[in-house]
Design a protein around this motif. Structure first.
Motif, PDB file in Angstrom:
ATOM      1  N   GLY A  63       0.792  -1.224   0.000  1.00  0.00           N
ATOM      2  CA  GLY A  63       0.000   0.000   0.000  1.00  0.00           C
ATOM      3  C   GLY A  63       0.822   1.271   0.000  1.00  0.00           C
ATOM      4  O   GLY A  63       0.294   2.372   0.193  1.00  0.00           O
ATOM      5  N   HIS A  64       2.142   1.150  -0.248  1.00  0.00           N
ATOM      6  CA  HIS A  64       2.918   2.389  -0.373  1.00  0.00           C
ATOM      7  C   HIS A  64       2.769   2.969  -1.777  1.00  0.00           C
ATOM      8  O   HIS A  64       2.451   2.256  -2.731  1.00  0.00           O
ATOM      9  CB  HIS A  64       4.398   2.154  -0.048  1.00  0.00           C
ATOM     10  N   THR A  65       2.989   4.284  -1.898  1.00  0.00           N
ATOM     11  CA  THR A  65       3.053   4.946  -3.200  1.00  0.00           C
ATOM     12  C   THR A  65       4.157   5.987  -3.127  1.00  0.00           C
ATOM     13  O   THR A  65       4.499   6.425  -2.012  1.00  0.00           O
ATOM     14  CB  THR A  65       1.702   5.561  -3.602  1.00  0.00           C
ATOM     15  N   ALA A  66       4.727   6.404  -4.264  1.00  0.00           N
ATOM     16  CA  ALA A  66       5.954   7.194  -4.239  1.00  0.00           C
ATOM     17  C   ALA A  66       6.859   6.495  -3.223  1.00  0.00           C
ATOM     18  O   ALA A  66       6.936   5.259  -3.282  1.00  0.00           O
ATOM     19  CB  ALA A  66       5.658   8.652  -3.898  1.00  0.00           C
ATOM     20  N   SER A  67       7.510   7.205  -2.304  1.00  0.00           N
ATOM     21  CA  SER A  67       8.223   6.493  -1.233  1.00  0.00           C
ATOM     22  C   SER A  67       7.562   6.760   0.113  1.00  0.00           C
ATOM     23  O   SER A  67       8.223   6.925   1.141  1.00  0.00           O
ATOM     24  CB  SER A  67       9.701   6.872  -1.203  1.00  0.00           C
ATOM     25  N   TRP A  68       6.224   6.821   0.056  1.00  0.00           N
ATOM     26  CA  TRP A  68       5.433   6.930   1.280  1.00  0.00           C
ATOM     27  C   TRP A  68       5.156   5.505   1.757  1.00  0.00           C
ATOM     28  O   TRP A  68       4.175   4.898   1.361  1.00  0.00           O
ATOM     29  CB  TRP A  68       4.120   7.662   1.037  1.00  0.00           C
ATOM     30  N   PHE A  69       6.085   4.978   2.567  1.00  0.00           N
ATOM     31  CA  PHE A  69       5.996   3.592   3.013  1.00  0.00           C
ATOM     32  C   PHE A  69       5.356   3.500   4.399  1.00  0.00           C
ATOM     33  O   PHE A  69       5.651   4.327   5.281  1.00  0.00           O
ATOM     34  CB  PHE A  69       7.399   2.973   3.114  1.00  0.00           C
ATOM     35  N   PRO A  70       4.517   2.456   4.639  1.00  0.00           N
ATOM     36  CA  PRO A  70       4.039   2.233   6.004  1.00  0.00           C
ATOM     37  C   PRO A  70       5.237   2.060   6.948  1.00  0.00           C
ATOM     38  O   PRO A  70       6.213   1.412   6.570  1.00  0.00           O
ATOM     39  CB  PRO A  70       3.237   0.933   5.912  1.00  0.00           C
TER      40      PRO A  70
ATOM     41  N   GLU B 219       5.172  13.781   7.714  1.00  0.00           N
ATOM     42  CA  GLU B 219       5.480  14.987   6.936  1.00  0.00           C
ATOM     43  C   GLU B 219       5.246  14.735   5.436  1.00  0.00           C
ATOM     44  O   GLU B 219       4.682  15.576   4.733  1.00  0.00           O
ATOM     45  CB  GLU B 219       6.933  15.400   7.156  1.00  0.00           C
ATOM     46  N   ALA B 220       5.617  13.560   4.980  1.00  0.00           N
ATOM     47  CA  ALA B 220       5.514  13.258   3.538  1.00  0.00           C
ATOM     48  C   ALA B 220       4.059  13.264   3.061  1.00  0.00           C
ATOM     49  O   ALA B 220       3.761  13.757   1.973  1.00  0.00           O
ATOM     50  CB  ALA B 220       6.155  11.907   3.241  1.00  0.00           C
ATOM     51  N   VAL B 221       3.137  12.750   3.878  1.00  0.00           N
ATOM     52  CA  VAL B 221       1.746  12.637   3.421  1.00  0.00           C
ATOM     53  C   VAL B 221       0.898  13.844   3.831  1.00  0.00           C
ATOM     54  O   VAL B 221      -0.301  13.889   3.555  1.00  0.00           O
ATOM     55  CB  VAL B 221       1.077  11.338   3.934  1.00  0.00           C
ATOM     56  N   ASN B 222       1.523  14.844   4.446  1.00  0.00           N
ATOM     57  CA  ASN B 222       0.791  16.037   4.902  1.00  0.00           C
ATOM     58  C   ASN B 222       0.727  17.087   3.786  1.00  0.00           C
ATOM     59  O   ASN B 222       1.743  17.695   3.450  1.00  0.00           O
ATOM     60  CB  ASN B 222       1.492  16.616   6.144  1.00  0.00           C
ATOM     61  N   PRO B 223      -0.470  17.333   3.197  1.00  0.00           N
ATOM     62  CA  PRO B 223      -0.564  18.298   2.089  1.00  0.00           C
ATOM     63  C   PRO B 223      -0.129  19.710   2.485  1.00  0.00           C
ATOM     64  O   PRO B 223       0.219  20.505   1.627  1.00  0.00           O
ATOM     65  CB  PRO B 223      -2.047  18.280   1.726  1.00  0.00           C
ATOM     66  N   GLY B 224      -0.111  19.989   3.795  1.00  0.00           N
ATOM     67  CA  GLY B 224       0.276  21.326   4.260  1.00  0.00           C
ATOM     68  C   GLY B 224       1.730  21.400   4.680  1.00  0.00           C
ATOM     69  O   GLY B 224       2.181  22.425   5.196  1.00  0.00           O
ATOM     70  N   ALA B 225       2.485  20.320   4.439  1.00  0.00           N
ATOM     71  CA  ALA B 225       3.887  20.296   4.877  1.00  0.00           C
ATOM     72  C   ALA B 225       4.681  21.403   4.196  1.00  0.00           C
ATOM     73  O   ALA B 225       4.351  21.809   3.088  1.00  0.00           O
ATOM     74  CB  ALA B 225       4.511  18.939   4.526  1.00  0.00           C
TER      75      ALA B 225
ATOM     76  N   LEU C  66       8.846  13.139  -3.218  1.00  0.00           N
ATOM     77  CA  LEU C  66       8.034  14.341  -3.226  1.00  0.00           C
ATOM     78  C   LEU C  66       6.979  14.194  -2.134  1.00  0.00           C
ATOM     79  O   LEU C  66       6.496  13.101  -1.859  1.00  0.00           O
ATOM     80  CB  LEU C  66       7.370  14.548  -4.593  1.00  0.00           C
ATOM     81  N   SER C  67       6.645  15.314  -1.526  1.00  0.00           N
ATOM     82  CA  SER C  67       5.646  15.282  -0.460  1.00  0.00           C
ATOM     83  C   SER C  67       4.250  15.437  -1.049  1.00  0.00           C
ATOM     84  O   SER C  67       4.079  15.793  -2.222  1.00  0.00           O
ATOM     85  CB  SER C  67       5.913  16.433   0.522  1.00  0.00           C
ATOM     86  N   ALA C  68       3.246  15.251  -0.190  1.00  0.00           N
ATOM     87  CA  ALA C  68       1.858  15.421  -0.623  1.00  0.00           C
ATOM     88  C   ALA C  68       1.626  16.851  -1.096  1.00  0.00           C
ATOM     89  O   ALA C  68       0.762  17.098  -1.940  1.00  0.00           O
ATOM     90  CB  ALA C  68       0.917  15.088   0.531  1.00  0.00           C
ATOM     91  N   ARG C  69       2.410  17.787  -0.589  1.00  0.00           N
ATOM     92  CA  ARG C  69       2.252  19.188  -0.991  1.00  0.00           C
ATOM     93  C   ARG C  69       2.440  19.337  -2.490  1.00  0.00           C
ATOM     94  O   ARG C  69       1.796  20.167  -3.134  1.00  0.00           O
ATOM     95  CB  ARG C  69       3.255  20.055  -0.249  1.00  0.00           C
TER      96      ARG C  69
END
Ligand code: 6PG
Length: 236
Positions: A141-148, A155-161, A180-183
């Protein structure tokens, strides 16, 4: 249950998907160039995109106005077989697409802190928001390098980061990553999720169900960008 479900296109196999997805992507990029004079395409790495990249590179759009950047990168030398920059150079930046501009994320000559700062500066210089972000997904269930279970995941999955690029280390990743972050990713004008195989289709069903984003970070894209997201899925 998620309120808005992303649009979904299913294909019998990866060959049929690659042709249709490449046509869809080329049309979107050319429209962006026609409307804004340029286009920014962000792509994922791994093994799944190879066939799609080759198909996309064969489209004769105005690639001189297109910039390509990775959604994430493995912190390895650029000539490593695990380098996404190498994958993109060898399978996408060829044929007609050889004329596109490429903005890599990593630079293994720098110290980790310098590399992260340079990556943030390079992404800040791009014509954001991206016209299209193409995501992949792991069976966890990871995407980009947003790993569980990754450090810095919040910070990575926070759109306001604040950060555009985050350095990640995760149990599921053999090497440190820049992602890349959610931002950046969730603010794109359009997103696509490219998955192939029965195991990933099963993962997608679980991700579309209720549950925390930290458990399956692809949920951040499925939930927060559903209206702008198209899923391209092949069962084989
Ligand atoms: C990466 C990717 C990553 C990828 C998934 C799926 O650098 O690894 O950007 O998010 O999309 O890990 O990888 P596969 O296509 O190899 O299954």
């Amino acid at each position: 249950m998620i309120l808005t479900k992303p649009e979904r296109r299913d294909f019998a196999d990866g060959v049929a998907l690659a042709a249709a997805f490449a046509q869809w992507t080329a049309t979107l990029l050319q429209k962006s160039v026609d409307e804004r004079g340029e286009a920014l395409l962000i792509v994922s790495g791994g093994t799944t995109p190879r066939r799609f990249f080759a198909a996309l590179a064969s489209h004769a759009i105005d690639w001189t106005r297109v910039t390509i950047a990775p959604a994430d990168e493995r912190c390895v030398a650029e000539d490593s077989p695990r380098s996404n920059a190498r994958l993109i150079r060898e399978t996408l930046l060829r044929d007609h697409a050889a004329a596109a501009r490429f903005a890599p994320l990593a630079d293994s000559r720098l110290s980790p802190d310098q590399e992260l700062a340079a990556a943030n500066a390079r992404i800040a210089d791009l014509p954001l928001p991206a016209d299209l972000v193409i995501l992949g997904m792991g069976e966890d269930g990871h995407t980009a390098s947003w790993f569980p279970g990754a450090d810095n995941l919040a910070e990575a999955v926070n759109p306001g980061a604040r950060a555009l690029v985050v350095r990640i280390s995760a149990p599921g990743a053999p090497e440190p990553r820049l992602t890349l972050s959610a931002r950046v990713i969730l603010r794109a004008r359009a997103l696509a999720l490219h998955i192939e195989g029965a195991a990933k289709l099963a993962t997608l069903e679980r991700a579309l169900d209720q549950g925390p984003i930290e458990e399956m970070p692809v949920r951040a894209a499925l939930r927060e960008a559903a209206e702008r997201l198209t899923i391209f899925a092949a069962s084989a």
